[in-house]
Design an enzyme around this catalytic site. Structure first.
Site, mmCIF file in Angstrom:
data_model
loop_
_atom_site.group_PDB
_atom_site.id
_atom_site.type_symbol
_atom_site.label_atom_id
_atom_site.label_comp_id
_atom_site.label_asym_id
_atom_site.label_seq_id
_atom_site.Cartn_x
_atom_site.Cartn_y
_atom_site.Cartn_z
ATOM 1 N N ASP A 247 2.908 -4.225 -0.175
ATOM 2 C CA ASP A 247 3.418 -5.705 -0.585
ATOM 3 C C ASP A 247 2.245 -6.593 -0.468
ATOM 4 O O ASP A 247 1.047 -6.089 0.049
ATOM 5 C CB ASP A 247 4.446 -6.171 0.161
ATOM 6 C CG ASP A 247 5.718 -5.457 -0.017
ATOM 7 O OD1 ASP A 247 5.700 -4.725 -1.017
ATOM 8 O OD2 ASP A 247 6.563 -5.647 0.916
ATOM 9 N N LYS A 269 6.159 -8.645 -4.386
ATOM 10 C CA LYS A 269 6.969 -9.308 -3.372
ATOM 11 C C LYS A 269 6.386 -10.907 -2.908
ATOM 12 O O LYS A 269 5.872 -10.978 -1.797
ATOM 13 C CB LYS A 269 7.155 -8.518 -2.215
ATOM 14 C CG LYS A 269 7.905 -7.266 -2.475
ATOM 15 C CD LYS A 269 9.354 -7.415 -2.637
ATOM 16 C CE LYS A 269 10.144 -6.393 -2.703
ATOM 17 N NZ LYS A 269 9.797 -5.527 -3.767
#
EC number: 2.1.1.107
Length: 473
Positions: A247, A269
């Protein structure tokens, strides 16, 4: 090469230690691990050696050293603080062609003790040939962090299969190829997680059939950003992975530590920017593992604390994919520590609540009545965007407007920034200081301790309000 590194089997072999103090005790500790038959000679002995003798682990001779004590000895160690005695031991042992070590006197050593990394039956020895023992010890400390504890049980397991493998594969090249496959398989991770029975069953299967490569997913918490906060297990698995799925919250410094030839897949994300939908990420992990890949799914903080790791592992379990879960230091713990803010304190907070500011759109509203109670700390993840709502609800439900708050941006990283103020100005603090994610909100009296306990990075930018805010509780 001044010394030939060899490993000597000392099981029940006679070894003489001249000396009865702490140095002799340390040498006995190493020799006992090798199950040597130890005799010590000295006019007196320390209490610990007397206790070892009472347990029949060593033999004590209450005499001054003489040549007769060397009879039938395989190794001799001089561990006294008397130079003339140590020299006598060295000269007589040499004359009898017995290997001798004079502690801290390298010229009087025909053998030396290396620094040891012990993963029985795997043993790694590091030596500086007596020139820099502290450096050798530091190298050992580095290796201790890199070599996992399960290596020993793994070696024991595969050692039990050596004769079977020799019978199955007649040529050395075939045996080597088989073992390479074993050490690249999930046999290793099964031993690592303590399931040696499953590991043994898989070894049997691999031995009797041409098994397809078995994939696995490591769900790893990378901590809040400082790479030195990674766990040893996280680092080891990051360096084993064929594919790393990560992420935006994982710092560049941590990504530098993954296996160099691993494939890197970013799944985004950020609030409002999920470059890959969660369900697609879940399926990607399954598909990669089914291809026989070792997949490191690395997440900022801890994967099971607002990291959606639970959802991903549920999908892996439903698809019968092997997985491991490695906890990480969650942002609340790491960022608050680097900001000098204890989450609990006898004088200020007897409880702590972890809260997310980013709930499901149709999710249940938070229990603001509980969150507004005094004498507790709130650690709010992903709360920057929702800070006006958080501020309003806490005040509405009775939290004092003068309650200290801290906003920790990029916690534990080189660019960490801490902003402190009062709950009544929380949203304004975030706007005026252009706070961006990742940022953690700490609400509670403990936030006031930052100025006193600051130790990392720049001190906080404090509120511009000169007077306490009006109590709107």
């Amino acid at each position: 090469m001044q010394y030939l590194p060899i490993f000597t089997k000392l099981d029940n072999k006679p070894v003489l230690v001249v000396g009865g103090g702490d140095v002799a005790l340390r040498k006995c500790s190493a020799l006992l691990k090798a199950r040597a038959s130890i005799t010590l000679v000295a006019p007196k002995f320390c209490q610990q050696l007397i206790e070892l003798a009472s347990e029949n682990k060593v033999t004590l001779i209450h005499e001054y050293f003489s040549e007769q004590h060397l009879k039938n000895m395989m190794l001799v160690i001089a561990a006294t603080d008397l130079e003339h005695v140590n020299s006598q031991v060295f000269e007589l042992a040499n004359a009898h062609n017995i290997f001798v070590n004079v502690v801290d006197d390298q010229p009087k050593c025909t053998f030396i003790f290396p620094s040891i990394v012990d993963r029985n039956p795997i043993t790694i020895a590091i030596s500086s040939a007596g020139t820099a023992p502290v450096l050798a010890r530091r190298l050992r400390e580095k290796l201790e962090t890199l070599i996992p504890q399960h290596i020993g049980p793994l070696a024991t397991l595969v050692g039990g299969f050596r004769s079977k493998v020799k019978q199955r594969f007649k040529h050395f090249a075939d045996r080597r190829q088989f073992w390479e496959g074993v050490f690249d398989s999930s046999v290793v991770s099964k031993v690592q997680t303590g399931d040696t029975q499953a590991a043994e069953q898989q070894l049997e299967h691999m031995l009797n059939a041409k098994a397809e490569p078995e994939g696995e997913v490591y769900v790893v918490g990378a901590g809040p950003g400082d790479p030195e906060l990674l766990t040893l297990k996280a680092l080891q698995l990051m360096q084993q992975a064929d594919v790393v799925v990560y992420d935006y919250l994982v710092s560049d410094e941590i990504m530098e530590l993954v296996r160099r030839d691993a494939d890197l897949i970013c799944v985004g994300k950020r609030l409002g920017d999920h470059s890959v939908a969660q369900q697609d990420t879940n399926q990607m992990l399954v598909d990669l593992a089914k291809q026989g890949k070792k997949v490191c799914r690395i997440k900022g903080g801890d994967p099971f604390i607002y990291g959606r790791g639970g959802e991903e592992v549920q999908v892996l379990a439903a698809n019968k994919v092997n997985y491991q879960i490695v906890p990480g230091i969650t942002a609340a713990a790491g960022c608050s520590a680097y900001a000098g803010i204890p989450l609990t304190h006898r004088d200020h907070a007897q409880a702590i609540q972890f809260v997310t500011g980013h709930c499901k759109k149709d999710g249940q509203e938070l229990d603001w009545q509980s969150l507004a109670k005094p004498n507790q700390t709130l650690a709010i993840y992903m709360g920057v965007i929702k800070s006006p709502h958080i501020q309003a609800e806490l005040l509405k439900h009775g939290r004092n407007a003068n309650t200290p708050v801290a906003i920790i941006e990029n916690g534990t990283r080189k660019n960490q920034r801490v902003i402190t103020g009062k709950l009544g100005e929380l949203a304004d603090l975030i706007t005026r200081n252009s706070v961006v994610s990742p940022a953690l909100l700490i609400i509670g009296e403990v936030a006031s301790l930052h100025q006193e306990l600051h130790w990392f990075g720049a001190k906080a930018q404090t509120s511009s309000f000169a007077q306490p805010l009006t109590d709107v509780a």
